[in-house]
Write a protein that holds these residues in place. Structure first.
Motif, short mmCIF file in Angstrom:
data_model
loop_
_atom_site.label_atom_id
_atom_site.label_comp_id
_atom_site.label_asym_id
_atom_site.label_seq_id
_atom_site.Cartn_x
_atom_site.Cartn_y
_atom_site.Cartn_z
N ILE A 50 0.84 -1.20 0.00
CA ILE A 50 0.00 0.00 0.00
C ILE A 50 0.88 1.25 0.00
O ILE A 50 0.65 2.20 -0.76
N GLN A 89 -7.90 -8.00 -3.18
CA GLN A 89 -9.26 -7.59 -3.53
C GLN A 89 -10.13 -7.46 -2.29
O GLN A 89 -10.95 -6.54 -2.18
N CYS A 91 -9.11 -6.76 0.77
CA CYS A 91 -8.69 -5.55 1.50
C CYS A 91 -9.25 -4.30 0.83
O CYS A 91 -9.71 -3.38 1.50
N SER A 92 -9.21 -4.29 -0.49
CA SER A 92 -9.75 -3.16 -1.24
C SER A 92 -11.24 -2.99 -0.96
O SER A 92 -11.74 -1.87 -0.79
N LYS A 93 -11.96 -4.12 -0.89
CA LYS A 93 -13.40 -4.05 -0.62
C LYS A 93 -13.68 -3.50 0.78
O LYS A 93 -14.67 -2.78 1.00
N TYR A 96 -13.45 0.16 0.47
CA TYR A 96 -14.60 0.67 -0.29
C TYR A 96 -15.87 0.67 0.57
O TYR A 96 -16.60 1.66 0.59
#
Length: 349
Positions: A50, A89, A91-93, A96
């Motif tokens: 990140i 994905q 972690c990204s969610k 979000y």
């Protein structure tokens, strides 16, 4: 209002500000990752990744410095390559979901959430594996160009937040993947986009899901606002200048309800079994207005939408919403510049 540059600066200083180490560790456990207690265990590697991206895709050697030592650039590169895509994905969610939960009820258009689907392109290093997977522009001689990717994103109109990004080989039409974005939307949501999305099949899919679409009318489509005018059906002999839509009702000057008929040919992006389930016709709204731009120029704006109630959704409101579709171009340009993503760094798919 927080800018992208300001948010990135905060992440550079402390990646926990947007995704805490505890959440990363929880995601890794949920996906049943196993690791040894080393400086580059998956939660640590993700946190470093990140920071690497937020810092402008700096080198792995710079990441080793940012991490305070204890591992080499090669070790970090290996640890990063072992991270399952599903973990990133997930972690990204998490990020979000936390961001979208803060959206206010006022961030609506006539009570609807509004999304924009839009495509862009990215360049990347000239490696054999990337050339094979993504391809390059047909305007370049073989071996002389860099591979490129086609990117299709779903953006929240009010915040600019990206819900999903689909990356494909360069010569991929946006319609091939736009239906994959529908499950990310909810009933009554609105989708904006380019004229390529304003097809019979796509609008029929949105209507079936009880969602709305608003798109520019394709320049090849014949539109006639004459009440009771004649039309020709798909498959019948075409008549020059005659629309293939049936006039239903006039909602005002250059604003009408029409019946679009199911085409005989299945679009390439849709499977035959899906196409067979579509109705034989759909009712949509066609609207046209002359819009004055900030520089004084006047342009003709023609749109097709699923908003059939002219009282609840006046033509002026529809045209104004159509004009906001261009905001996504600024979002994309800003993201690619601030994140230094015009040219990607990674050398593998």
């Amino acid at each position: 209002m927080v800018s992208i540059a300001g948010a990135l600066d905060r992440i550079k200083r402390d990646s926990n500000s947007v995704l805490s180490y505890r959440i990363i560790e929880d995601v890794c456990h949920e996906l049943k990752l196993q690791w040894r207690d080393t400086p580059l265990k998956p939660p640590n590697a993700i946190a470093l990744f990140i920071r690497q991206v937020a810092a402008g895709n700096v080198s792995c050697a710079e990441v080793a410095r940012l991490g305070g030592g204890g591992f080499t650039a090669a070790g970090y590169c290996t640890a990063r390559s072992r991270l399952p895509l599903e973990v990133l994905q997930a972690c990204s969610k998490r990020v979000y979901d936390a961001a979208i939960s803060r959206s206010a009820a006022s961030d609506r258009w006539h009570g609807h959430r509004v999304w924009i689907a839009d495509g862009s392109g990215l360049s990347m290093p000239d490696t054999p594996v990337l050339q094979k997977h993504f391809g390059q522009s047909g305007k370049q001689a073989e071996g002389c160009g860099f591979p490129g990717a086609a990117v299709l994103g779903l953006f929240d109109l009010h915040s600019g937040l990206i819900s999903q990004m689909i990356v494909s080989p360069l010569r991929t039409h946006d319609m091939k993947h736009v239906a994959q974005l529908h499950p990310l939307m909810r009933e009554a949501d609105v989708l904006l986009g380019a004229d390529a999305f304003g097809t019979y099949a796509h609008l029929a899919l949105l209507l079936r899901a009880k969602m709305h679409g608003l798109f520019p009318l394709h320049h090849c489509r014949i539109v006639d606002f004459t009440p009771g005018r004649a039309h020709t059906r798909e498959g019948n002999k075409a008549v020059a200048g005659m629309p293939r839509t049936k006039w239903i009702a006039s909602l005002g000057e250059e604003d009408q309800l029409v019946e679009w008929f199911k085409p005989k040919a299945r679009p390439n992006w849709m499977r035959q079994e899906e196409f067979d389930l579509l109705p034989e016709s759909i009712t949509v709204r066609e609207t046209r207005r002359i819009v004055k731009l900030k520089d004084g120029r006047r342009i003709v704006v023609s749109i097709v939408s699923t908003f059939l109630d002219a009282t609840a959704y006046p033509a002026k409101a529809l045209i104004e919403l159509r004009q906001r579709r261009w905001e996504v171009e600024i979002d994309l340009r800003y993201l690619k510049t601030a994140m230094k993503m015009e040219v990607l760094r990674c050398k593998t798919v």
